[in-house]
Design an enzyme around this catalytic site. Sequence first.
Site, mmCIF file in Angstrom:
data_model
loop_
_atom_site.group_PDB
_atom_site.id
_atom_site.type_symbol
_atom_site.label_atom_id
_atom_site.label_comp_id
_atom_site.label_asym_id
_atom_site.label_seq_id
_atom_site.Cartn_x
_atom_site.Cartn_y
_atom_site.Cartn_z
ATOM 1 N N ARG A 171 -20.081 23.803 130.939
ATOM 2 C CA ARG A 171 -20.973 22.958 131.758
ATOM 3 C C ARG A 171 -21.949 23.798 132.579
ATOM 4 O O ARG A 171 -22.311 23.451 133.688
ATOM 5 C CB ARG A 171 -20.136 22.069 132.686
ATOM 6 C CG ARG A 171 -19.273 21.076 131.935
ATOM 7 C CD ARG A 171 -18.696 20.022 132.836
ATOM 8 N NE ARG A 171 -18.137 20.574 134.067
ATOM 9 C CZ ARG A 171 -17.529 19.855 134.994
ATOM 10 N NH1 ARG A 171 -17.408 18.559 134.824
ATOM 11 N NH2 ARG A 171 -17.052 20.407 136.090
ATOM 12 N N ARG A 175 -31.555 24.281 134.615
ATOM 13 C CA ARG A 175 -32.554 23.324 135.117
ATOM 14 C C ARG A 175 -33.958 23.815 134.801
ATOM 15 O O ARG A 175 -34.256 24.997 134.996
ATOM 16 C CB ARG A 175 -32.445 23.193 136.635
ATOM 17 C CG ARG A 175 -31.155 22.610 137.122
ATOM 18 C CD ARG A 175 -31.230 22.459 138.634
ATOM 19 N NE ARG A 175 -29.917 22.108 139.152
ATOM 20 C CZ ARG A 175 -29.448 22.509 140.309
ATOM 21 N NH1 ARG A 175 -30.188 23.283 141.094
ATOM 22 N NH2 ARG A 175 -28.264 22.136 140.727
ATOM 23 N N ARG A 248 -5.818 34.235 138.560
ATOM 24 C CA ARG A 248 -6.554 35.400 139.031
ATOM 25 C C ARG A 248 -6.430 35.402 140.552
ATOM 26 O O ARG A 248 -6.421 34.341 141.187
ATOM 27 C CB ARG A 248 -8.031 35.323 138.638
ATOM 28 C CG ARG A 248 -8.282 35.668 137.207
ATOM 29 C CD ARG A 248 -7.940 37.099 136.862
ATOM 30 N NE ARG A 248 -8.994 38.036 137.250
ATOM 31 C CZ ARG A 248 -8.854 39.346 137.259
ATOM 32 N NH1 ARG A 248 -7.692 39.897 136.941
ATOM 33 N NH2 ARG A 248 -9.862 40.135 137.614
ATOM 34 N N ARG A 279 -19.154 39.586 144.816
ATOM 35 C CA ARG A 279 -20.177 39.051 145.704
ATOM 36 C C ARG A 279 -19.971 39.553 147.121
ATOM 37 O O ARG A 279 -18.879 40.008 147.483
ATOM 38 C CB ARG A 279 -20.196 37.524 145.675
ATOM 39 C CG ARG A 279 -18.891 36.836 146.036
ATOM 40 C CD ARG A 279 -19.041 35.325 145.878
ATOM 41 N NE ARG A 279 -17.808 34.611 146.174
ATOM 42 C CZ ARG A 279 -17.705 33.297 146.232
ATOM 43 N NH1 ARG A 279 -18.761 32.539 146.041
ATOM 44 N NH2 ARG A 279 -16.559 32.715 146.497
ATOM 45 N N GLU A 299 -16.018 40.547 148.142
ATOM 46 C CA GLU A 299 -14.948 39.824 147.437
ATOM 47 C C GLU A 299 -14.667 40.522 146.107
ATOM 48 O O GLU A 299 -15.558 40.657 145.263
ATOM 49 C CB GLU A 299 -15.395 38.378 147.196
ATOM 50 C CG GLU A 299 -14.337 37.489 146.602
ATOM 51 C CD GLU A 299 -14.799 36.041 146.516
ATOM 52 O OE1 GLU A 299 -14.785 35.499 145.403
ATOM 53 O OE2 GLU A 299 -15.189 35.463 147.556
ATOM 54 N N TYR A 347 -8.063 23.905 139.134
ATOM 55 C CA TYR A 347 -9.047 24.418 140.078
ATOM 56 C C TYR A 347 -9.770 23.225 140.693
ATOM 57 O O TYR A 347 -10.643 22.628 140.076
ATOM 58 C CB TYR A 347 -10.050 25.376 139.423
ATOM 59 C CG TYR A 347 -11.012 25.902 140.457
ATOM 60 C CD1 TYR A 347 -10.586 26.852 141.375
ATOM 61 C CD2 TYR A 347 -12.294 25.396 140.581
ATOM 62 C CE1 TYR A 347 -11.427 27.311 142.369
ATOM 63 C CE2 TYR A 347 -13.144 25.849 141.577
ATOM 64 C CZ TYR A 347 -12.707 26.802 142.459
ATOM 65 O OH TYR A 347 -13.535 27.241 143.456
ATOM 66 N N ASP A 349 -12.109 21.428 143.679
ATOM 67 C CA ASP A 349 -13.001 21.565 144.823
ATOM 68 C C ASP A 349 -12.376 20.808 145.997
ATOM 69 O O ASP A 349 -11.480 19.967 145.809
ATOM 70 C CB ASP A 349 -14.382 20.987 144.497
ATOM 71 C CG ASP A 349 -15.185 21.908 143.586
ATOM 72 O OD1 ASP A 349 -15.018 23.135 143.694
ATOM 73 O OD2 ASP A 349 -15.966 21.399 142.759
#
Length: 368
Positions: A171, A175, A248, A279, A299, A347, A349
């Site tokens: 996914r 754009r 992970r 990041r 991170e 996972y 949100d």
Amino acid sequence: MKYDYLIVGAGIFGSVFAYEAKKRNKTCLVIDKRNHKGGNIYCENVNGINIHKYGAHIFHTNDKEIWDYVNQFAEFNNYINSPIAFAKGKFYNLPFNMNTFYQLWGTKTPAEAQIKIQEQKKAFGKENPQNLEEQAISLVGKDIYDTLIKEYTEKQWGRKASELPSFIIRRLPVRFTFDNNYFNDKYQGIPIGGYNVIIDNLLKDIEVKTETDFFENREYFESIADKVVFTGQIDEFFGYQFGTLEYRSLKFEHETLDIENYQGNAVVNYNDAEYPFTRIIEHKHFEFGKQEHTVITREFPDKWEIGKEAYYPINDDENQQKFDQYKALAQNTKNVIFGGRLAEFRYYDMHQIIGSALVKIKKEFNEN
């Protein structure tokens, strides 16, 4: 004292469940093995800056009911997540949009960018992608894959992209507009004062014990409540009898700097393999801070093993088969409610965890 519910884990799922149970005049004890409430959304205040201790968390949802629900507990600012990627010596906008394509190829119109991507898909793509590498190239072409996906993904998962399942990236947002807003959701923001405001309001007047490990005194804890709400690792609950589920993990290095602005953005991804971290987060930008100092967090992805924090479930076929066995056990375990990211091996949100907790509450109190 005998409680109606012992809630193992003071993260979002456990906190929402406790709040809703209390609303229905039930007694709850919430325990957590960490030294704080809030799970992975916990914020530590460092000289006036709210540090996302376990990685960047941006609340976003399309569900007005969930948005209205969470706004009972905190006021949200208008932060928009617009991460930047540093790759091959250049900055690129994320998610992939017209800014990214211009930065990569110099294309100026959607038609030009689409032609470029289609040419690369035709030259390098596969009709039936078998792994993440093939899937990504078939979606966005080789240039974007080589520059912005391959090395970052391999760092993140600790495996070659050609060995990762294709669904991880199926996914991928692409754009053909100049739009750097990472999420498509209608509602988005950061709670003013940090996520602790939400957790503190959810758990107000509810008994909470931190630095308390359920498994160190399991028999006792199971004896002091009519029901257990378990938000930890489901395989640990059942003694790893079908083997360990794989995750992970992450490591974080926090650093306070005596400068006002380190990178000009809350999140900058470092895609290239030469950087061991994925990041850098500069926390003050989440709340538009004006402090004279700043705090950054590097991170690092980390191999998971028992005893380390489990962050990202590896939902490949082998792990899914194991989880299905644990799930069947859970469904036949009386007086235990399993919920949240670790107990459901998904996972989630933040808005999905809240939704899941509210569904479980309705089921528990026959309110469907």
